[in-house]
Design a protein around this motif. Structure first.
Motif, PDB file in Angstrom:
ATOM      1  N   MET A 105     -24.071 -27.732   3.674  1.00 35.27           N
ATOM      2  CA  MET A 105     -23.506 -27.986   4.605  1.00 35.27           C
ATOM      3  C   MET A 105     -22.130 -27.871   4.326  1.00 35.27           C
ATOM      4  SD  MET A 105     -23.549 -31.515   7.215  1.00 35.27           S
ATOM      5  CE  MET A 105     -22.875 -31.535   8.850  1.00 35.27           C
ATOM      6  N   SER A 106     -21.297 -27.106   5.382  1.00 37.02           N
ATOM      7  CA  SER A 106     -19.877 -26.867   5.405  1.00 37.02           C
ATOM      8  C   SER A 106     -19.074 -28.281   5.440  1.00 37.02           C
ATOM      9  CB  SER A 106     -19.605 -25.791   6.411  1.00 37.02           C
ATOM     10  OG  SER A 106     -18.353 -25.528   6.366  1.00 37.02           O
ATOM     11  N   HIS A 107     -18.081 -28.514   4.556  1.00 40.39           N
ATOM     12  CA  HIS A 107     -16.974 -29.172   4.829  1.00 40.39           C
ATOM     13  C   HIS A 107     -15.780 -28.579   5.590  1.00 40.39           C
ATOM     14  CE1 HIS A 107     -19.397 -31.772   2.479  1.00 40.39           C
ATOM     15  NE2 HIS A 107     -19.644 -30.888   1.494  1.00 40.39           N
ATOM     16  N   GLN A 108     -15.729 -27.576   6.230  1.00 38.40           N
ATOM     17  CA  GLN A 108     -14.808 -27.337   7.092  1.00 38.40           C
ATOM     18  C   GLN A 108     -14.303 -28.225   7.971  1.00 38.40           C
ATOM     19  OE1 GLN A 108     -15.526 -23.743   9.263  1.00 38.40           O
ATOM     20  NE2 GLN A 108     -13.192 -22.878   9.182  1.00 38.40           N
ATOM     21  N   SER A 109     -13.068 -28.379   8.085  1.00 39.10           N
ATOM     22  CA  SER A 109     -12.612 -29.349   9.223  1.00 39.10           C
ATOM     23  C   SER A 109     -12.699 -28.880  10.731  1.00 39.10           C
ATOM     24  CB  SER A 109     -11.162 -29.862   8.796  1.00 39.10           C
ATOM     25  OG  SER A 109     -10.349 -28.711   9.164  1.00 39.10           O
ATOM     26  N   ALA A 110     -13.001 -29.911  11.473  1.00 39.40           N
ATOM     27  CA  ALA A 110     -13.192 -29.654  12.885  1.00 39.40           C
ATOM     28  C   ALA A 110     -12.014 -28.756  13.424  1.00 39.40           C
ATOM     29  CB  ALA A 110     -13.217 -30.785  13.652  1.00 39.40           C
ATOM     30  N   ALA A 111     -10.748 -29.277  12.987  1.00 37.99           N
ATOM     31  CA  ALA A 111      -9.574 -28.394  13.386  1.00 37.99           C
ATOM     32  C   ALA A 111      -9.545 -26.901  13.280  1.00 37.99           C
ATOM     33  CB  ALA A 111      -8.253 -28.894  12.723  1.00 37.99           C
ATOM     34  N   THR A 112     -10.255 -26.424  12.032  1.00 30.26           N
ATOM     35  CA  THR A 112     -10.459 -25.033  11.788  1.00 30.26           C
ATOM     36  C   THR A 112     -11.644 -24.636  12.231  1.00 30.26           C
ATOM     37  OG1 THR A 112     -11.464 -25.312   9.679  1.00 30.26           O
ATOM     38  CG2 THR A 112      -9.131 -25.404   9.550  1.00 30.26           C
ATOM     39  N   LEU A 113     -12.366 -25.208  12.874  1.00 30.46           N
ATOM     40  CA  LEU A 113     -13.582 -24.468  13.683  1.00 30.46           C
ATOM     41  C   LEU A 113     -13.479 -23.653  14.656  1.00 30.46           C
ATOM     42  CD1 LEU A 113     -16.211 -27.395  13.386  1.00 30.46           C
ATOM     43  CD2 LEU A 113     -16.345 -25.242  12.156  1.00 30.46           C
ATOM     44  N   ARG A 114     -14.017 -22.174  14.733  1.00 31.93           N
ATOM     45  CA  ARG A 114     -13.826 -21.721  16.045  1.00 31.93           C
ATOM     46  C   ARG A 114     -14.707 -22.097  16.887  1.00 31.93           C
ATOM     47  NH1 ARG A 114     -10.718 -17.176  14.833  1.00 31.93           N
ATOM     48  NH2 ARG A 114     -10.330 -16.573  12.600  1.00 31.93           N
ATOM     49  N   VAL A 115     -14.220 -22.338  18.239  1.00 37.92           N
ATOM     50  CA  VAL A 115     -14.923 -22.686  19.441  1.00 37.92           C
ATOM     51  C   VAL A 115     -14.948 -21.324  20.361  1.00 37.92           C
ATOM     52  CG1 VAL A 115     -15.152 -24.172  21.424  1.00 37.92           C
ATOM     53  CG2 VAL A 115     -14.113 -25.077  19.269  1.00 37.92           C
ATOM     54  N   ALA A 116     -16.335 -20.941  20.825  1.00 37.43           N
ATOM     55  CA  ALA A 116     -16.556 -19.832  21.371  1.00 37.43           C
ATOM     56  C   ALA A 116     -15.908 -20.177  22.749  1.00 37.43           C
ATOM     57  CB  ALA A 116     -17.891 -19.483  21.483  1.00 37.43           C
ATOM     58  N   PRO A 117     -15.321 -19.064  23.408  1.00 42.39           N
ATOM     59  CA  PRO A 117     -14.581 -19.176  24.677  1.00 42.39           C
ATOM     60  C   PRO A 117     -15.743 -19.227  25.644  1.00 42.39           C
ATOM     61  CG  PRO A 117     -13.411 -17.375  23.508  1.00 42.39           C
ATOM     62  CD  PRO A 117     -14.706 -17.930  22.708  1.00 42.39           C
ATOM     63  N   VAL A 118     -15.582 -20.245  26.884  1.00 45.08           N
ATOM     64  CA  VAL A 118     -16.699 -20.359  27.857  1.00 45.08           C
ATOM     65  C   VAL A 118     -16.839 -19.097  28.720  1.00 45.08           C
ATOM     66  CG1 VAL A 118     -17.521 -21.748  29.801  1.00 45.08           C
ATOM     67  CG2 VAL A 118     -16.473 -22.939  27.691  1.00 45.08           C
ATOM     68  N   LYS A 119     -18.030 -18.425  28.861  1.00 45.60           N
ATOM     69  CA  LYS A 119     -18.244 -17.280  29.631  1.00 45.60           C
ATOM     70  C   LYS A 119     -18.022 -17.499  30.974  1.00 45.60           C
ATOM     71  CE  LYS A 119     -20.990 -14.466  28.008  1.00 45.60           C
ATOM     72  NZ  LYS A 119     -22.336 -13.593  27.688  1.00 45.60           N
ATOM     73  N   PRO A 120     -17.415 -16.944  31.689  1.00 46.87           N
ATOM     74  CA  PRO A 120     -17.237 -17.009  33.244  1.00 46.87           C
ATOM     75  C   PRO A 120     -18.689 -17.045  33.743  1.00 46.87           C
ATOM     76  CG  PRO A 120     -15.510 -15.533  32.822  1.00 46.87           C
ATOM     77  CD  PRO A 120     -16.330 -15.882  31.697  1.00 46.87           C
ATOM     78  N   VAL A 121     -19.018 -17.669  34.755  1.00 49.77           N
ATOM     79  CA  VAL A 121     -20.264 -17.621  35.641  1.00 49.77           C
ATOM     80  C   VAL A 121     -20.422 -16.648  36.626  1.00 49.77           C
ATOM     81  CG1 VAL A 121     -21.937 -19.141  37.116  1.00 49.77           C
ATOM     82  CG2 VAL A 121     -20.553 -20.166  35.279  1.00 49.77           C
ATOM     83  N   ALA A 122     -19.251 -16.499  37.475  1.00 53.54           N
ATOM     84  CA  ALA A 122     -19.303 -15.618  38.620  1.00 53.54           C
ATOM     85  C   ALA A 122     -18.749 -14.106  37.920  1.00 53.54           C
ATOM     86  CB  ALA A 122     -18.487 -16.125  39.760  1.00 53.54           C
ATOM     87  N   LYS A 123     -19.530 -13.115  38.521  1.00 53.18           N
ATOM     88  CA  LYS A 123     -19.136 -11.734  37.980  1.00 53.18           C
ATOM     89  C   LYS A 123     -18.411 -11.167  39.263  1.00 53.18           C
ATOM     90  CE  LYS A 123     -22.229 -10.789  34.273  1.00 53.18           C
ATOM     91  NZ  LYS A 123     -23.240  -9.695  33.978  1.00 53.18           N
TER      92      LYS A 123
END
Length: 396
Positions: free
Chosen positions: A1-19
């Protein structure tokens, strides 16, 4: 299990709903009008008929007359449909009329550069000046000569820079003005008193089909045609006079060569729609609203800027943007172009935006058509997808 800190985790951008309902934002051919169908156009098209027959010829003539009325073209100007899109219209004017006077070629994007190249290397006109500026800027308009013919693009389709007005053109000019208005007509306020030759094509602000151009001539331009014989051969599709007189039929629907009657009907369909909106004030207002929507987003978005620094010179149709995020802007030209390519490909894959890459000769960036046929809600939706795509690629 990775011990990478939460601060360095990459969070995927939220995709827009409406096109965007209509993800087409190409700057040519441009998006069709809302509600357009090929079947609707076909119903009014004289398909399989001679363009010389009474019905088709009347439709061509009506398209000319309605175009002139919608654009508020002065009654003593001539309007005609000619071959080969805006390029054909502008070329036939240059080859038929330039050479009688000195020439000032104004260049700030690729089409203006093309006209300048023709004037200097093909026509080889004497006393020709090229007044140039980089993409995103305008040349010194105040330096044009009143005794010279002036050739310019009203709206730089590939740079996003437009002339804010025609105040810089002398009212008492001796020369003619040749104005390529292909991405300005129906969306910007053309000052007819300052314009002698105006060209545009159906596939820009009208969202029409390609291959046909519109040529508009002032009485002064007609006088030049009838009094000046250039010392060069003219191909048939460039000839507008016979026996020293204007061929009036060109401006009454008697086209030089065979037009596509489907394209003519498509022009009529666009005219019907624009007239239904309320005419020129309404078509300009739609483009202005679309530009306002994207520029409002640009003003609050740190990673992008309008390529045109001077607000008064910013196009409301072919809006050109540059990426100013430090991580991208620090890349070399190839790297910036690669990033833009990935961004536009991602949006195309998501079917959120088609054909918004900058012009190949322009600086690396984006180009979004915001003309009359585009819905403002689609522009707003596009900006959300632009933010998502940028963030997604930066996080990769």
């Amino acid at each position: 299990m990775s011990h990478q800190s939460a601060a360095t985790l990459r969070v995927a951008p939220v995709k827009p709903v409406a096109k965007p309902v209509h993800p087409e934002f190409s700057s040519g051919p441009c998006p069709k009008r809302p509600g357009w169908t090929a079947e609707g156009v076909a119903k009014i098209a004289f398909l399989g008929r001679s363009h010389r027959a009474a019905g088709p010829k009347a439709q061509l003539k009506a398209a000319i007359e309605r175009t002139a009325k919608l654009l508020n073209v002065p009654a003593d100007y001539k309007v005609g449909i000619v071959p080969a899109s805006d390029t054909g219209a502008f070329e036939m004017a240059m080859w038929s009329m330039l050479g009688a006077r000195p020439v000032d070629m104004l260049v700030w994007e690729s089409f203006g550069q093309g006209w300048a190249t023709d004037a200097t290397k093909q026509l080889k006109l004497a006393d020709t000046r090229v007044l140039a500026a980089e993409y995103g800027a305008l040349p010194d308009l105040g330096s044009v000569r009143g005794d010279a013919d002036i050739c310019f693009t009203w709206n730089g389709t590939t740079s996003g820079a437009r002339v804010p007005n025609a105040d810089w053109i002398p009212a008492d000019r001796e020369g003619l003005t040749f104005c390529d208005a292909t991405s300005a007509a129906f969306a910007q306020d053309l000052d007819w008193a300052k314009l002698d030759v105006v060209t545009f094509s159906w596939q820009k602000a009208m969202g029409g089909e390609g291959a046909h151009g519109v040529l508009i001539l002032s009485p002064r331009a007609v006088e030049r045609l009838e009094s000046f014989s250039p010392d060069r051969p003219l191909p048939k599709i460039f000839r507008m006079t016979k026996g020293g007189k204007l061929i009036e039929g060109i401006f009454k629907g008697e086209t030089i060569n065979t037009p596509s009657m489907f394209c003519v009907a498509d022009c009529v369909d666009a005219l019907d729609w624009m007239e239904g909106l309320g005419g020129l004030d309404a078509t300009r207002a739609r483009a202005d609203a679309n530009f306002a929507a994207i520029q409002t987003w640009v003003d609050r978005t740190p990673w992008v800027e309008n390529l045109v620094a001077e607000p008064a010179a910013r196009s409301n149709t072919s809006v050109c943007l540059r990426i100013v995020d430090a991580g991208i802007a620090s890349l070399d030209d190839a790297g910036q172009r690669d990033f833009v390519k990935k961004l536009t490909k991602l949006l195309e894959t998501e079917e959120a935006a088609f054909d918004i890459g900058g012009y190949r000769d322009a600086p690396a960036g984006l180009r979004v058509w915001c003309g009359t046929t585009v819905e403002t809600a689609d522009v707003v939706a596009l900006t959300e997808w632009l933010d998502w795509a940028f963030a997604t690629l930066k996080a990769a």
